[in-house]
Enzyme design. Sequence first.
Site, PDB file in Angstrom:
ATOM      1  CD  GLN A   1      27.282 -43.397 -16.344  1.00 16.67           C
ATOM      2  OE1 GLN A   1      28.787 -43.020 -15.994  1.00 16.67           O
ATOM      3  NE2 GLN A   1      26.222 -42.330 -15.051  1.00 16.67           N
TER       4      GLN A   1
ATOM      5  CB  SER B   1      32.421 -44.310 -22.133  1.00 15.43           C
ATOM      6  OG  SER B   1      32.644 -43.382 -21.184  1.00 15.43           O
ATOM      7  CG  LEU B   2      34.084 -46.196 -16.202  1.00 20.27           C
ATOM      8  CD1 LEU B   2      34.453 -44.837 -15.459  1.00 20.27           C
ATOM      9  CD2 LEU B   2      32.355 -46.530 -15.006  1.00 20.27           C
TER      10      LEU B   2
ATOM     11  NE  ARG C   1      35.864 -40.676 -17.872  1.00 23.29           N
ATOM     12  CZ  ARG C   1      34.563 -40.840 -18.145  1.00 23.29           C
ATOM     13  NH1 ARG C   1      33.793 -41.179 -17.219  1.00 23.29           N
ATOM     14  NH2 ARG C   1      33.964 -41.374 -19.661  1.00 23.29           N
TER      15      ARG C   1
ATOM     16  CG  HIS D   1      31.130 -39.881 -24.047  1.00 22.88           C
ATOM     17  ND1 HIS D   1      32.502 -39.878 -24.317  1.00 22.88           N
ATOM     18  CD2 HIS D   1      30.594 -40.433 -23.787  1.00 22.88           C
ATOM     19  CE1 HIS D   1      32.223 -40.801 -23.463  1.00 22.88           C
ATOM     20  NE2 HIS D   1      31.799 -41.204 -22.617  1.00 22.88           N
TER      21      HIS D   1
ATOM     22  CD  GLN E   1      36.802 -42.121 -21.867  1.00 21.38           C
ATOM     23  OE1 GLN E   1      36.382 -41.320 -21.401  1.00 21.38           O
ATOM     24  NE2 GLN E   1      37.231 -43.619 -22.429  1.00 21.38           N
TER      25      GLN E   1
END
Length: 525
Positions: free
Chosen positions: A9, A86-87, A111, A190, A238
Site C-alpha cells: 500500500q 506489507s500487503l 484484510r 503495523h 503482521q
Amino acid sequence: MKTIMFPGQGSQFKGMGKHLFDRYPEETALASEILGYDLKQLCLADPDKKLNLTQYTQPALFVVNALAYKEFLKNETPPDYLIGHSLGEYNALLASGVFDFETGIRLVKKRGEIMAEAKGGGMAVVLGITIQDIKNVLRIGGYDQIDIANYNTPTQTVIAGPSDDVTRAIRDFEKMDIKIIALNVSAAFHSRYMKNASQLFTSFLKQFRFSYMQIPVIANKNSQPYKNEQLIEILGGQIDSPVLWTDTICSLIDKGVNQFKEIGGTFLTKMVEDIQASVKSGNAIKPTINGQQNYSLKKRRIFLLPFAGGNRYSYQFLLPHLKHFEVRSLELPGRGKRSNEPLVYSFFDAMGDIYRQISKEIEPNYDVIYGHSLGAILAYWVTYRLEKNQKNPASLVVSGVPRPTIIQTDSLKAVHKLPRKEFVEKLVRMGGMPKGFIESEEFFDYIEPILRADFKLLHSISDCKVGSIQTPIIAVMGTKESKANQIEEWRNFTEGHLECHHLEGDHFFINNHPQRIAELISKSL
C-alpha cells in the site's frame, strides 16, 4: 541468486494495470465478481476517488501485482526467494503456491476491510537519520505511545501512534531540522493499536486451508523464512507488527542473493539500493526492536563435516562458492592436522568429537551444518544433540545418503575386515571414493586405515535409533547413486521443513556441482 519483490500500500496510482487487464480478462472478471465492483474502472478511472481508500487499495494492488507477475514469468525463470512489503507479502505467498488467486483476493479484501475500520491513528516517515537517533528523540520527548512501524532502510523509518502524538512528534522533529512527512492514513498500521484488527483477521484466516510453499518467502514480521505451520500466526500478526524490511534485505544478501527484481514499481528497488549501500559501508548493523543483537551482516559460520576418509581439506572445491560464510572445515582424529591422534572406531566417539568442536563455536539458529555421506550422518546426529542443548543450527544440508542411519545388509557387513584386494573392489563398486585415489598406491597406503576405521564406525551405528529433529533440512543425492530414489526417507527423521534435490552424477556428484551445492546451502536459510 534472485529475489522477486512485491510492493504494498502506497505504491498504488491511477492507471495501474493499464496493460494487464485486457491480457487477463478471466482473472479481471473473477476479481470484479468477488469484490463487487468493476476493478478495471477503479484502477484506470477511479471515478469515485476510492482507489486510495484502504479497503479498495489492498485488493486492487494485489490483483495488479498478481497479473504483473504472470506477465513477468512469460520471459523469466522463477526466483530463489519471494518477498513483499506489507500487503505485497500476499503476492509473494500467492507466487509460492500457498493459496490460489481467488483465495488471495478474498484474503486481501477482508484484510483491507478490517484495517479500514481502525481509526484515530496517524503515521509519518522519518528520513535521513538512523533508527537509534529516532528512538532517542522519541524517548527524550516522552513519546511512549509511538511505535516504529516500518524499518524501511537504515535512514528511512515509519512511526505510528495516536494522531495527536504523531502530530506533536512531527513538530518536534521539524524543530530539529529532521525531515519527517505525515502519511495520509486513518490508523496506526503495523503498531500495537492494530491488535484488535490482527485478532479479527487471524480468526478469519482459520477457515482457509493453505498449501506448502514451492519457493521460500521471507516474512515481514520476523525477517525469517515462513514455516507452513506458523503461516496463520505470522500473517495475522503482521498487521500489528512492524515491517522489518531492512533486516529482510540484509538476510537475503547474507544468503547470497545478488538480484532484486521489483514487480510493478520502483519503490522497493530504491530501498534495496539504499540498504545495499549501507551494507557496503558497514552502517547497516543495528540492534533490533526487541533489544537483541541483529546478526544480519555478521557472517554465518558453516561447519563442513568430513565424508569417509576425508579431512579438513576435503571440501576445498566448495570454498570459492562459500564466500558469504565463515567456513569451519572439521576433521576426525587420525587424519590431516590430527594425524598424530589415534583413529576412532565408534560412531558415538566420532559424533562426540564433532559435537565438541561445533558446540564451542555455533551461534544457535544462525550457523549452518553441511555433511556428505558419513559427514551427513554425523551432521544429523550432532544436530539432534545440539537441539537437546538449545544450540540448534539454522539449517542442515546433507548429501549422499537417503537417511541418517545405515541399514545393514550382507554386502555391508564387516567391510572394514575385508582383505585389501576385496576391500578395494568393494570401494570401487560402492562408488564411495574417487577411483584416482584408489589407484595411487602411496596414497592408498595412507588412507586405507582411515577408511577402515570409518567403515567400522558406520557399522557401529546400524542398529541405533534416533529421534526426529526440528531443524530444516535440505537433502541432495546423485542421480546415479543406488539409493537415489529413497531420498524422501529423510522425512521420517524430521518434523521440520524438508526439501529434496537430485543432481547429475554418482556418489561424488558434489565435485561436479560446487556452485549448486553452495546455492542450496544458502537457500536452506
